[in-house]
Design an enzyme around this catalytic site. Sequence first.
Site, PDB file in Angstrom:
ATOM      1  N   SER A  33       5.880  -6.539  17.472  1.00  0.00           N
ATOM      2  CA  SER A  33       6.631  -6.421  16.073  1.00  0.00           C
ATOM      3  C   SER A  33       5.530  -5.664  15.188  1.00  0.00           C
ATOM      4  O   SER A  33       4.394  -6.109  15.156  1.00  0.00           O
ATOM      5  CB  SER A  33       6.857  -7.564  15.417  1.00  0.00           C
ATOM      6  OG  SER A  33       7.305  -7.678  13.967  1.00  0.00           O
ATOM      7  N   SER A  34       5.615  -4.576  14.669  1.00  0.00           N
ATOM      8  CA  SER A  34       4.654  -3.900  13.896  1.00  0.00           C
ATOM      9  C   SER A  34       4.325  -4.562  12.527  1.00  0.00           C
ATOM     10  O   SER A  34       5.185  -5.504  12.055  1.00  0.00           O
ATOM     11  CB  SER A  34       4.932  -2.511  13.578  1.00  0.00           C
ATOM     12  OG  SER A  34       5.370  -1.913  14.685  1.00  0.00           O
ATOM     13  N   MET A  35       3.162  -4.221  12.204  1.00  0.00           N
ATOM     14  CA  MET A  35       2.487  -4.904  10.747  1.00  0.00           C
ATOM     15  C   MET A  35       3.460  -4.486   9.689  1.00  0.00           C
ATOM     16  O   MET A  35       3.731  -3.261   9.676  1.00  0.00           O
ATOM     17  CB  MET A  35       0.940  -4.665  10.781  1.00  0.00           C
ATOM     18  CG  MET A  35       0.814  -3.030  10.595  1.00  0.00           C
ATOM     19  SD  MET A  35      -1.033  -2.762  10.970  1.00  0.00           S
ATOM     20  CE  MET A  35      -1.913  -3.777   9.470  1.00  0.00           C
TER      21      MET A  35
END
Length: 371
Positions: free
Chosen positions: A76-78
């Site tokens: 899950s990307s920032m």
Amino acid sequence: MTAEWAAAFAAVPRSAFLPDLMWPHDMATGRCEAVRRKDAPEEWQRYADSDCPIVTQWDDGAHEGGEPGRSFSSSSSMPSLVLAMLADLDARPGQRVLEIGTGTGWNAALLAHRLGADNVASVEVDDVVASEAREALKRCGFPVTVVSGDGALGHAELAPYDRVVVTCGVRRIPFAWVEQTKPGGVVLSPWGTYYGPGEATVRLVVDEDGRSATGPFTRPVAFMRMRSQRLVRPPHGEYVTAAASEVAERSTTTVTEAELLGGGGFDAAVGFALGLRLRDVVHTPDQRRDGRRAVWFYGLTDRSWAVVDFRESRSEARVHQAGPRRLWDEVESAYRWWVAHGRPDHTRFGLTVLPTGTHAWLDDPAKAWQV
């Protein structure tokens, strides 16, 4: 936060799409530590709400247990990056979006909140990841079409799209994405070369005839590679054989270690530029020890190789190279070209994607070269 996306981010928490066991990634140290919601609920929630990337799968799903695996394969990307890419995408209500790389499903949910679930389709190569994302999206009230398959093929069944957004790093832009996008539509994708890890998002606008797409790079990023485009390089020993070492050409260079490698990191301007100028070349810097560092270069279409030996005690570095290509000569030429053009960073470069391949350009799309 932008006004256009504030409501979606407020209504769609990332935590609703994260697994019980996750591995927050420390950008400063590169380390990941396991966090289980049932064992440490407050810590788990703190990471879920933080602006850091979170690994959700290791080793294409083959990994088991709480310890980190060998390589992360889904995440899950920032949130700040998710927001920045959505802003670059500029998707608007009424438009249809194709996402390549579903991951946890959070990005698709944000799109669905603003555009409607019927206007969002997402493709995920990993069946287990796709299934979990599909369930999370339904649970949260966003029944987005999630397709298990190769994202490089797009999803022609629901084409044409107004926007295509890619959440994995690619080294080649599949022309299927251009073909499935309306004229004037946008394809936003992390892109880099095999030369090194440097990537930047490229914002391509599809031409009115639908036969090309052109646009600039927008921001440095670091994404997991599309699985079908991962680098598979023969081992060092297949390049640097005893016979090749004996016939290697020897020379020196005044290019310094700092000039060649820049400041390091994913957004080093020199590495990104060299990758654009050098086709089918990968470089591997050794660890620096006792004032010495060797930087290796390998050809990906033959067994050409080169090594530059940097030492603090020498004003010039020694070079050895062998094979059909003189790789160091190509690298040094590319470096001199970069310097002569003002040491440009990613913001001055762009891509043009055609059915016959991808071309890079500096400042002017009319002066492109194939990459």
